[in-house]
Write a protein that holds these residues in place. Structure first.
Motif, PDB file in Angstrom:
ATOM      1  N   LYS A 181     -20.930 -35.318  -7.602  1.00 48.86           N
ATOM      2  CA  LYS A 181     -20.657 -34.639  -6.411  1.00 48.86           C
ATOM      3  C   LYS A 181     -19.547 -34.126  -6.481  1.00 48.86           C
ATOM      4  N   HIS A 182     -19.429 -32.872  -6.195  1.00 47.25           N
ATOM      5  CA  HIS A 182     -17.757 -32.387  -5.974  1.00 47.25           C
ATOM      6  C   HIS A 182     -17.494 -32.678  -4.551  1.00 47.25           C
ATOM      7  N   PRO A 183     -16.084 -33.422  -4.532  1.00 45.11           N
ATOM      8  CA  PRO A 183     -15.726 -33.593  -3.285  1.00 45.11           C
ATOM      9  C   PRO A 183     -15.563 -32.857  -2.211  1.00 45.11           C
ATOM     10  N   ALA A 184     -15.287 -31.441  -2.480  1.00 44.51           N
ATOM     11  CA  ALA A 184     -15.083 -30.274  -1.436  1.00 44.51           C
ATOM     12  C   ALA A 184     -16.268 -29.915  -1.216  1.00 44.51           C
ATOM     13  N   GLU A 185     -16.596 -29.348   0.267  1.00 41.45           N
ATOM     14  CA  GLU A 185     -18.054 -28.685   0.679  1.00 41.45           C
ATOM     15  C   GLU A 185     -17.565 -27.341   1.355  1.00 41.45           C
ATOM     16  N   ASN A 186     -16.357 -26.761   1.433  1.00 42.68           N
ATOM     17  CA  ASN A 186     -15.934 -25.516   2.107  1.00 42.68           C
ATOM     18  C   ASN A 186     -15.541 -24.643   0.879  1.00 42.68           C
ATOM     19  N   PHE A 187     -16.510 -23.473   1.094  1.00 37.16           N
ATOM     20  CA  PHE A 187     -16.330 -22.432  -0.141  1.00 37.16           C
ATOM     21  C   PHE A 187     -16.660 -20.821   0.750  1.00 37.16           C
ATOM     22  N   ASN A 188     -16.489 -19.945  -0.263  1.00 41.96           N
ATOM     23  CA  ASN A 188     -16.645 -18.688   0.306  1.00 41.96           C
ATOM     24  C   ASN A 188     -17.237 -17.913  -0.653  1.00 41.96           C
ATOM     25  N   THR A 189     -17.694 -16.580  -0.426  1.00 38.96           N
ATOM     26  CA  THR A 189     -18.300 -15.769  -1.240  1.00 38.96           C
ATOM     27  C   THR A 189     -17.579 -15.146  -2.430  1.00 38.96           C
ATOM     28  N   THR A 190     -16.232 -15.567  -2.724  1.00 40.75           N
ATOM     29  CA  THR A 190     -15.295 -15.171  -3.644  1.00 40.75           C
ATOM     30  C   THR A 190     -15.009 -16.657  -4.575  1.00 40.75           C
ATOM     31  N   SER A 191     -15.600 -17.682  -4.309  1.00 38.94           N
ATOM     32  CA  SER A 191     -15.405 -19.053  -4.864  1.00 38.94           C
ATOM     33  C   SER A 191     -15.876 -18.887  -6.189  1.00 38.94           C
ATOM     34  N   GLN A 192     -15.238 -19.374  -7.270  1.00 43.53           N
ATOM     35  CA  GLN A 192     -15.795 -19.372  -8.637  1.00 43.53           C
ATOM     36  C   GLN A 192     -16.151 -20.670  -9.158  1.00 43.53           C
ATOM     37  N   LEU A 193     -17.385 -20.688  -9.529  1.00 38.10           N
ATOM     38  CA  LEU A 193     -18.272 -21.995  -9.996  1.00 38.10           C
ATOM     39  C   LEU A 193     -18.110 -21.977 -11.411  1.00 38.10           C
ATOM     40  N   ILE A 194     -17.335 -22.882 -12.190  1.00 39.14           N
ATOM     41  CA  ILE A 194     -17.612 -23.235 -13.612  1.00 39.14           C
ATOM     42  C   ILE A 194     -18.367 -24.186 -13.956  1.00 39.14           C
ATOM     43  N   VAL A 195     -19.406 -23.930 -14.851  1.00 37.09           N
ATOM     44  CA  VAL A 195     -20.337 -25.112 -15.394  1.00 37.09           C
ATOM     45  C   VAL A 195     -20.192 -24.985 -16.697  1.00 37.09           C
ATOM     46  N   HIS A 196     -19.704 -26.378 -17.646  1.00 37.48           N
ATOM     47  CA  HIS A 196     -19.663 -26.413 -18.624  1.00 37.48           C
ATOM     48  C   HIS A 196     -21.003 -26.651 -19.434  1.00 37.48           C
ATOM     49  N   GLU A 197     -20.811 -26.297 -20.805  1.00 34.26           N
ATOM     50  CA  GLU A 197     -22.086 -26.774 -21.519  1.00 34.26           C
ATOM     51  C   GLU A 197     -22.708 -28.090 -21.383  1.00 34.26           C
ATOM     52  N   SER A 198     -24.115 -28.117 -21.416  1.00 32.72           N
ATOM     53  CA  SER A 198     -24.672 -29.290 -21.673  1.00 32.72           C
ATOM     54  C   SER A 198     -24.845 -29.882 -19.923  1.00 32.72           C
ATOM     55  N   GLN A 199     -24.325 -28.874 -19.061  1.00 37.44           N
ATOM     56  CA  GLN A 199     -24.247 -29.247 -17.538  1.00 37.44           C
ATOM     57  C   GLN A 199     -25.308 -28.046 -16.736  1.00 37.44           C
ATOM     58  N   THR A 200     -25.503 -28.688 -15.564  1.00 40.65           N
ATOM     59  CA  THR A 200     -26.111 -27.826 -14.651  1.00 40.65           C
ATOM     60  C   THR A 200     -25.760 -28.202 -13.280  1.00 40.65           C
ATOM     61  N   ALA A 201     -25.251 -26.992 -12.635  1.00 37.40           N
ATOM     62  CA  ALA A 201     -24.769 -27.226 -11.089  1.00 37.40           C
ATOM     63  C   ALA A 201     -25.765 -26.796  -9.940  1.00 37.40           C
ATOM     64  N   ILE A 202     -25.936 -27.639  -9.120  1.00 40.17           N
ATOM     65  CA  ILE A 202     -26.912 -27.103  -8.027  1.00 40.17           C
ATOM     66  C   ILE A 202     -26.144 -27.169  -6.523  1.00 40.17           C
ATOM     67  N   LEU A 203     -26.501 -26.189  -5.735  1.00 36.07           N
ATOM     68  CA  LEU A 203     -25.883 -26.304  -4.462  1.00 36.07           C
ATOM     69  C   LEU A 203     -27.119 -26.875  -3.695  1.00 36.07           C
ATOM     70  N   PHE A 204     -26.539 -27.975  -2.878  1.00 36.86           N
ATOM     71  CA  PHE A 204     -27.250 -28.644  -2.001  1.00 36.86           C
ATOM     72  C   PHE A 204     -26.832 -28.568  -0.644  1.00 36.86           C
ATOM     73  N   ARG A 205     -27.941 -28.292   0.272  1.00 32.35           N
ATOM     74  CA  ARG A 205     -27.691 -28.019   1.816  1.00 32.35           C
ATOM     75  C   ARG A 205     -28.784 -28.491   2.707  1.00 32.35           C
ATOM     76  N   ASP A 206     -28.501 -29.496   3.627  1.00 37.17           N
ATOM     77  CA  ASP A 206     -29.406 -29.761   4.776  1.00 37.17           C
ATOM     78  C   ASP A 206     -30.635 -30.844   3.962  1.00 37.17           C
ATOM     79  N   GLY A 207     -30.522 -31.468   2.779  1.00 37.77           N
ATOM     80  CA  GLY A 207     -31.146 -31.950   2.018  1.00 37.77           C
ATOM     81  C   GLY A 207     -32.142 -31.029   1.333  1.00 37.77           C
ATOM     82  N   GLN A 208     -31.722 -29.993   0.842  1.00 37.02           N
ATOM     83  CA  GLN A 208     -32.438 -29.091  -0.002  1.00 37.02           C
ATOM     84  C   GLN A 208     -31.780 -28.769  -1.361  1.00 37.02           C
ATOM     85  N   ALA A 209     -32.398 -28.885  -2.315  1.00 40.07           N
ATOM     86  CA  ALA A 209     -31.654 -28.562  -3.504  1.00 40.07           C
ATOM     87  C   ALA A 209     -32.114 -26.827  -3.750  1.00 40.07           C
ATOM     88  N   LEU A 210     -30.855 -26.101  -3.478  1.00 38.41           N
ATOM     89  CA  LEU A 210     -31.115 -24.520  -3.532  1.00 38.41           C
ATOM     90  C   LEU A 210     -30.806 -23.978  -4.997  1.00 38.41           C
TER      91      LEU A 210
END
Length: 377
Positions: A25-54
């Motif tokens: 889990k990434h330690p930061a939780e504050n982003f905006n609509t210009t933030s860049q998400l970098i996902v490496h090979e053999s990885q998946t990234a999931i946004l999680f909010r209010d107990g839901q995997a989004l």
């Protein structure tokens, strides 16, 4: 790294550089609509909010604009366009095959040996490989509020059910096939396959696939009294087997068979116990050896004496032979000429009547007292 209300512009995996970590889990939780998400090979990234995997992202560089986060935007009503801040959690899931997850019994499992009927404290250990097939399902069912998931943690979470399955399957297998624990290592592959078959559906419920499963060892403490008892019994059985093989080899070298050896043993016993001699010979005849015993014994004994260099001295008409005994007698059964003092006929095996050492009277076979003078034989 900035935390709190600081907006993170670049979001990427910054956890341990090792395959020990399955979910981070990434330690930061504050982003905006210009933030860049970098996902490496053999990885998946999931946004999680209010107990839901989004929203879920595969390998690549992604801008978290409203078009890329439809599920999150629907929950928190992010307006389209502009630079809008928002709050969520970001999890990185390791999608590589993890092949060295260790497992083992923390406490011995009491299982009865089906052959020796002794309850033994059994331990088992090994390793297995897994692959995360459903990242969203794994997050919802297993992660909760924790920040990461390691191989060690997976083993701990599933140890109880895994040990229960292993114990039942080991007990069932050895009972069905009557396998003792001293032979169980030749069945480890079969046990491994059956445990994998049983636990795979359980891991699948949490979004994981068991690639392979190995039982490396099933053991009992060396100092366990029951195990010591079994090993002692096996050692004695092995010793008996080796002695029997050694005796067989000796007979093969000397050139006679088991029946001949039994005959020698019986005649030797009769010679040592004169009173029971006739009974022993009678037993041999009853076993189907009959007169053939004499032929066999005579030949074997004659050969043995010749090999020892004494046959000629006892059975030839030489001064040396005559010095060995005072005369000759005939076998009452086959009339073969025998040396004086012979106890058995070397031709037919008949027991020769003896003389009283006191008065010289002939004694019937098996006599314990002389019929003439009453001398105890």
């Amino acid at each position: 790294m900035a935390l709190g209300m600081d907006i993170i512009k670049i979001i990427k995996y910054e956890g341990p550089n090792t395959n020990e970590v399955l979910v981070w889990k990434h330690p930061a939780e504050n982003f905006n609509t210009t933030s860049q998400l970098i996902v490496h090979e053999s990885q998946t990234a999931i946004l999680f909010r209010d107990g839901q995997a989004l929203d879920m992202f595969g390998p690549g560089r992604h801008t978290l604009e409203t078009e890329n986060i439809p599920l999150l935007r629907r929950i928190i009503n992010i307006p389209t366009g502009g630079k809008t801040p928002f709050r969520c959690e970001v999890y990185f899931i390791n999608k590589v095959d993890v092949l060295d997850v260790l497992w083992g019994t923390s406490q011995p499992m009491p299982i009865q040996d089906p052959v020796y009927h002794i309850i033994l404290p059994v331990r088992a250990n090994g390793q297995f490989g897994l692959h995360i097939t459903n990242s969203r399902q794994l997050l919802v069912r297993l992660i909760g509020t924790t920040s990461d998931l390691t191989k060690k943690r997976v083993a701990e979470l599933f140890r109880g059910i895994l040990m229960s399955k292993a114990k039942n399957l080991i007990a069932d297998l050895i009972t069905e096939n009557q396998i003792s624990f001293v032979e169980i290592h030749s069945h480890l592959n079969e046990i491994s396959d059956r445990i994998k078959e049983q636990v795979s559906p359980l891991y699948a419920d949490y979004g994981m696939e068991i690639i392979n499963f190995f039982v490396n060892s099933i053991s009992v403490p060396e100092n366990d009294p029951g195990y010591i008892q079994i090993r002692s019994a096996l050692a004695k059985a092995k010793e008996t087997e080796l002695l029997a093989k050694g005796e067989k080899a000796q007979m093969d070298i000397l050139g006679y068979n088991y029946q001949q050896k039994r005959t020698f043993d019986m005649l030797d016993k009769a010679a040592q116990n004169e009173g029971g001699g006739s009974g022993v010979i009678g037993a041999g005849i009853g076993m189907g050896m009959g007169v053939g015993i004499g032929n066999m014994v005579g030949s074997a004994v004659g050969n043995a004496m010749d090999s020892a260099g004494i046959g000629g001295a006892l059975f030839s008409d030489t001064p040396k032979a005559r010095s060995s005994y005072s005369g000759q007698i005939h076998c009452p059964s086959c009339r073969t000429l025998l040396p004086q003092g012979a106890r058995f006929c070397f031709e037919c095996g008949t027991k020769i009547a003896e003389k009283c050492p006191e008065c010289g009277a002939q004694l019937p076979s098996g006599a314990k007292f002389c019929l003439e003078c009453g001398k105890k034989i």
